[in-house]
Design a protein around this motif. Sequence first.
Motif, short mmCIF file in Angstrom:
data_model
loop_
_atom_site.label_atom_id
_atom_site.label_comp_id
_atom_site.label_asym_id
_atom_site.label_seq_id
_atom_site.Cartn_x
_atom_site.Cartn_y
_atom_site.Cartn_z
N ILE A 159 0.89 -1.15 0.00
CA ILE A 159 0.00 0.00 0.00
C ILE A 159 0.93 1.20 0.00
N THR A 160 1.12 1.79 -1.16
CA THR A 160 2.13 2.85 -1.30
C THR A 160 1.58 4.25 -1.21
N ASP A 161 0.26 4.41 -1.23
CA ASP A 161 -0.32 5.75 -1.21
C ASP A 161 -0.54 6.29 0.20
N ILE A 162 -0.18 5.53 1.22
CA ILE A 162 -0.28 5.96 2.60
C ILE A 162 1.11 5.78 3.22
N ALA A 163 1.70 6.86 3.67
CA ALA A 163 3.09 6.84 4.14
C ALA A 163 3.36 5.78 5.20
N THR A 164 2.49 5.64 6.19
CA THR A 164 2.74 4.67 7.25
C THR A 164 2.60 3.23 6.80
N CYS A 165 1.90 2.99 5.71
CA CYS A 165 1.78 1.62 5.20
C CYS A 165 2.88 1.27 4.20
N ALA A 166 3.54 2.27 3.66
CA ALA A 166 4.55 2.05 2.62
C ALA A 166 5.68 1.13 3.09
N THR A 167 5.97 1.13 4.40
CA THR A 167 7.06 0.30 4.93
C THR A 167 6.55 -0.95 5.64
N ARG A 168 5.26 -1.22 5.57
CA ARG A 168 4.68 -2.39 6.24
C ARG A 168 4.23 -3.41 5.19
N PRO A 169 4.92 -4.52 5.11
CA PRO A 169 4.64 -5.49 4.05
C PRO A 169 3.42 -6.39 4.32
N ASN A 170 2.82 -6.30 5.49
CA ASN A 170 1.71 -7.18 5.87
C ASN A 170 0.40 -6.46 5.61
N THR A 171 -0.31 -6.90 4.58
CA THR A 171 -1.53 -6.21 4.15
C THR A 171 -2.67 -7.19 3.89
N TRP A 172 -3.89 -6.65 4.00
CA TRP A 172 -5.11 -7.40 3.74
C TRP A 172 -6.11 -6.48 3.05
N PHE A 173 -6.91 -7.04 2.14
CA PHE A 173 -7.88 -6.27 1.36
C PHE A 173 -9.21 -7.02 1.35
N TYR A 174 -10.30 -6.30 1.58
CA TYR A 174 -11.63 -6.91 1.49
C TYR A 174 -12.67 -5.83 1.23
N ASP A 175 -13.86 -6.26 0.85
CA ASP A 175 -14.97 -5.34 0.60
C ASP A 175 -15.98 -5.44 1.73
N GLN A 176 -16.51 -4.28 2.13
CA GLN A 176 -17.64 -4.22 3.04
C GLN A 176 -18.82 -3.71 2.22
N ILE A 177 -19.89 -4.50 2.18
CA ILE A 177 -21.06 -4.14 1.40
C ILE A 177 -22.13 -3.66 2.38
N LEU A 178 -22.54 -2.40 2.25
CA LEU A 178 -23.58 -1.82 3.09
C LEU A 178 -24.85 -1.77 2.26
N LYS A 179 -25.88 -2.48 2.71
CA LYS A 179 -27.14 -2.55 1.96
C LYS A 179 -28.26 -1.98 2.82
N GLU A 180 -29.00 -1.03 2.26
CA GLU A 180 -30.14 -0.46 2.96
C GLU A 180 -31.28 -1.44 2.83
N THR A 181 -31.88 -1.87 3.97
CA THR A 181 -32.91 -2.91 3.96
C THR A 181 -34.26 -2.45 4.48
N GLY A 182 -34.38 -1.21 4.93
CA GLY A 182 -35.65 -0.74 5.50
C GLY A 182 -36.55 -0.02 4.51
N GLY A 183 -36.04 0.24 3.29
CA GLY A 183 -36.85 0.91 2.28
C GLY A 183 -36.82 2.43 2.38
N VAL A 184 -35.89 2.99 3.15
CA VAL A 184 -35.76 4.44 3.29
C VAL A 184 -34.28 4.79 3.13
N ALA A 185 -33.98 5.79 2.32
CA ALA A 185 -32.59 6.20 2.09
C ALA A 185 -31.91 6.55 3.41
N VAL A 186 -30.61 6.26 3.49
CA VAL A 186 -29.84 6.56 4.69
C VAL A 186 -28.56 7.31 4.33
N THR A 187 -28.02 8.02 5.32
CA THR A 187 -26.72 8.65 5.18
C THR A 187 -25.85 8.11 6.30
N VAL A 188 -24.66 7.62 5.94
CA VAL A 188 -23.70 7.10 6.92
C VAL A 188 -22.86 8.29 7.36
#
Length: 183
Positions: free
Chosen positions: A85-114
């Motif tokens: 991860i080279t675009d963040i200075a503190t991560c540039a020197t840390r070789p241990n990385t993980w990547f995943y997606d968090q999917i936020l789905k609105e389920t009540g039928g009304v728009a939300v703002t996080v």
Amino acid sequence: MRISALVVASFAALAAINCGSIEPSPTAPTTVSPGDVPSRSNNGGTPAPAPRPTPTPTPPSSGSGAGAVQVTVSPNPVPFSGQPITDIATCATRPNTWFYDQILKETGGVAVTVTRRVDTFDGAAGTATNPNLRIGANGSTTIRTRWCSVSAAAHTAQSSFSGTDANGKTWSVTGPLVRLNAK
């Protein structure tokens, strides 16, 4: 073991999908004249009564409910990456990385703002952020989440989200515990 620095960059890739408005059901019952009902015969030779139309549930009226958010993670457990991860200075020197997606789905039928997000890493909560994400009624947003660490050991991560819906009601949700696999 002490982790000296930990950085979360969760908005590197953000994709939003908003669903359209709720339309009347195309399968709603229609009015049928008595002459249009086909007759069925039973064993007695007399026509059987016409079947009653199945009622179609009324779609919720806009604004009548409360917004609600469901969080899913993909993949979980998360494989060790090691991709820099080279675009963040503190991560540039840390070789241990993980990547995943968090999917936020609105389920009540009304728009939300996080309006608030708090990430935890191995149970330690980080600083709250305001992602200011809008999710349409029945829509979803995918947040690409990245972690880096000085340690290649297995870790856990979790995110909590909260905000308001289009009716001004508050909501909050804690996502699933995410397992970050060791190298």
